[in-house]
Design an enzyme around this catalytic site. Structure first.
Site, PDB file in Angstrom:
ATOM      1  N   TYR A  34     -39.918  34.654 -95.456  1.00 42.60           N
ATOM      2  CA  TYR A  34     -39.387  35.307 -94.255  1.00 42.60           C
ATOM      3  C   TYR A  34     -39.639  34.446 -93.023  1.00 42.60           C
ATOM      4  O   TYR A  34     -38.774  34.300 -92.157  1.00 42.60           O
ATOM      5  CB  TYR A  34     -40.017  36.686 -94.081  1.00 42.60           C
ATOM      6  N   SER A 116     -42.165  40.406 -79.532  1.00 49.23           N
ATOM      7  CA  SER A 116     -40.853  40.883 -79.951  1.00 49.23           C
ATOM      8  C   SER A 116     -40.853  42.410 -80.078  1.00 49.23           C
ATOM      9  O   SER A 116     -41.866  43.016 -80.435  1.00 49.23           O
ATOM     10  CB  SER A 116     -40.473  40.267 -81.301  1.00 49.23           C
ATOM     11  N   GLN A 137     -39.792  40.400 -75.388  1.00 52.74           N
ATOM     12  CA  GLN A 137     -38.399  40.172 -75.774  1.00 52.74           C
ATOM     13  C   GLN A 137     -37.779  41.478 -76.255  1.00 52.74           C
ATOM     14  O   GLN A 137     -38.293  42.107 -77.196  1.00 52.74           O
ATOM     15  CB  GLN A 137     -38.291  39.139 -76.889  1.00 52.74           C
ATOM     16  N   TYR A 139     -34.928  43.525 -78.081  1.00 57.63           N
ATOM     17  CA  TYR A 139     -33.746  43.727 -78.912  1.00 57.63           C
ATOM     18  C   TYR A 139     -33.031  44.914 -78.286  1.00 57.63           C
ATOM     19  O   TYR A 139     -33.566  46.019 -78.257  1.00 57.63           O
ATOM     20  CB  TYR A 139     -34.145  44.080 -80.347  1.00 57.63           C
ATOM     21  N   ARG A 174     -29.408  36.035 -94.730  1.00 54.40           N
ATOM     22  CA  ARG A 174     -30.545  35.195 -95.112  1.00 54.40           C
ATOM     23  C   ARG A 174     -30.873  35.426 -96.581  1.00 54.40           C
ATOM     24  O   ARG A 174     -31.418  36.464 -96.957  1.00 54.40           O
ATOM     25  CB  ARG A 174     -31.742  35.514 -94.216  1.00 54.40           C
ATOM     26  N   LYS A 261     -32.191  35.037 -73.917  1.00 49.71           N
ATOM     27  CA  LYS A 261     -32.519  34.124 -75.020  1.00 49.71           C
ATOM     28  C   LYS A 261     -31.376  34.122 -76.038  1.00 49.71           C
ATOM     29  O   LYS A 261     -30.914  35.176 -76.458  1.00 49.71           O
ATOM     30  CB  LYS A 261     -33.821  34.546 -75.707  1.00 49.71           C
ATOM     31  N   HIS A 285     -31.836  31.042 -82.527  1.00 48.89           N
ATOM     32  CA  HIS A 285     -32.633  31.997 -83.300  1.00 48.89           C
ATOM     33  C   HIS A 285     -33.322  31.311 -84.491  1.00 48.89           C
ATOM     34  O   HIS A 285     -33.434  31.869 -85.576  1.00 48.89           O
ATOM     35  CB  HIS A 285     -31.756  33.150 -83.804  1.00 48.89           C
ATOM     36  N   ARG A 288     -31.368  31.022 -87.808  1.00 50.23           N
ATOM     37  CA  ARG A 288     -31.335  32.227 -88.646  1.00 50.23           C
ATOM     38  C   ARG A 288     -30.081  33.076 -88.447  1.00 50.23           C
ATOM     39  O   ARG A 288     -29.966  34.148 -89.029  1.00 50.23           O
ATOM     40  CB  ARG A 288     -32.579  33.083 -88.359  1.00 50.23           C
TER      41      ARG A 288
END
Length: 388
Positions: A34, A116, A137, A139, A174, A261, A285, A288
């Protein structure tokens, strides 16, 4: 001339690659995958690192240098070094208590740590252990109600800088995460359990600090969610594209420094300036999201070359930096500040509680040596050392 400062770190692990090898032995494979993995065939993941090799610097050995100063002022605050720790989701899964380890180390060394939204410590806890220095950060949630409450909590702890992530209109494809069960909804299968059993220190620390969870989001979750329901919650809560209207709404609410970002193109840079943000972080990112995209350092080189951009917004970068030489290269092509994620997680995975301080001192030692070798006194002179 003053004495060279001493940057204390474990001499058995003088590089990011050394930390990575050690961390791989101590972190279960599903969690390490991961951390390390990218999207699709992971071409842009490798591009992020390899494209630094094309940037060459020149020394000026006969120049009389002054005392080296690695400090930098950013959004009204002075930091001891021109780099910070990137936001990473599920940090506590990769190494137990990792967010607190890194936030404490960053505060002690006076560099920014960025929490995050989907990390494993809460806004309030990280604000406490970082003496209120940690960035956050976001989301962007699908519901304004949730967004506004997160912003309220950030104001309450006097968060110095808000970073809004713009490059996740959907979660990247991923393959490693799909195979390991760490896609949404996550699941622990027999193979993952066996992988955890051969990493006893990780297991003991997980028992000590508890099963990791999305701590910041706990107030918004129903109690007793199982893993499949958690996946549904995450998809329901964060599936949505960030656009100019959503950023404008945040700009109207958030009075402190605001950073976007995930900027990588002229179109998005011009939109960011139009919105009145204070800074951008050039990033893909960590390779990713879009495998066919260009590396962060290539995007940075193009965007930082435009003087009209630099006069209006702070241009920073994240992605692919693995040494002090890479840091110097990024500043040489125009970055004003840099962030790293995986290297610091390798440090914590390799050395546990000591990993944060080790990694910070290691990068400081790297950068100081490069600056000595090139005979520059501060990071702003590095642009004069670029071989064009």
């Amino acid at each position: 001339m003053s004495k060279k400062p001493i940057f204390k770190y474990n001499s058995r692990y003088p590089s990011v690659e050394d930390l990575k090898k050690k961390a791989k032995k101590r972190i279960p494979k599903f969690a390490f995958d991961y951390l390390q993995g990218g999207c699709n065939e992971e071409l842009n993941l490798f591009r992020n690192e390899n494209d630094f090799d094309n940037i060459l610097l020149k020394p000026q050995y006969l120049r009389v240098g002054q005392e080296i100063d690695m400090s930098v002022e950013l959004f009204g605050r002075k930091y001891s070094a021109p780099f910070g720790i990137s936001p990473i989701g599920l940090q506590g899964l990769m190494w137990p208590n990792a967010p607190e380890i890194l936030a404490k180390a960053a505060a002690k060394h006076d560099i920014p740590y960025t929490l995050s939204t989907v990390s494993t410590s809460s806004i309030e806890r990280i604000a406490d252990v970082s003496d209120g220095k940690a960035w956050f950060q976001l989301y962007h949630p699908t519901e304004d109600r949730l967004r506004d409450d997160i912003l309220r909590r950030l104001k309450a702890v006097e968060c110095p800088v808000l970073v809004v992530l713009v490059d996740v209109p959907s979660f990247g494809l991923r393959y490693r995460e799909i195979k390991s069960g760490l896609s949404m909804p996550p699941k622990m299968n027999i193979e993952n359990i066996l992988q955890a059993m051969v990493c006893p220190t990780w297991g003991i620390q997980t028992l000590k600090y508890g099963i990791p969870s999305f701590a910041t989001l706990k107030p918004y979750m129903e109690k007793g969610l199982d893993l499949s329901q958690l996946g549904q919650f995450m998809n329901r809560t964060f599936t949505g594209k960030v656009n100019m209207e959503k950023v404008k709404a945040i700009r109207d609410i958030w009075q402190g420094p605001l950073v976007l970002k995930g900027i990588a193109t002229e179109e998005d840079m011009e939109a960011s300036i139009q919105l009145g943000v204070d800074g951008v972080i050039i990033s893909n990112h960590g390779g990713r999201q879009v495998d066919a995209g260009e590396s962060s350092i290539v995007s940075l080189t193009k965007l930082a070359a435009n003087p009209s951009y630099k006069s209006k917004v702070k241009i920073m970068m994240d992605g692919g930096i693995r040494s002090g030489v890479d840091l110097a290269r990024a500043y040489a092509v125009g970055s004003e500040f840099n962030f790293m994620g995986r290297p610091f997680m390798y440090g914590v995975g390799a050395l546990g509680e000591d990993g944060g301080e080790h990694s910070i001192n290691m990068f400081k030692a790297h950068l100081y040596q490069v600056m000595q070798q090139l005979t520059v006194d501060n990071i702003y002179q590095l642009q004069d050392r670029l071989i064009k």
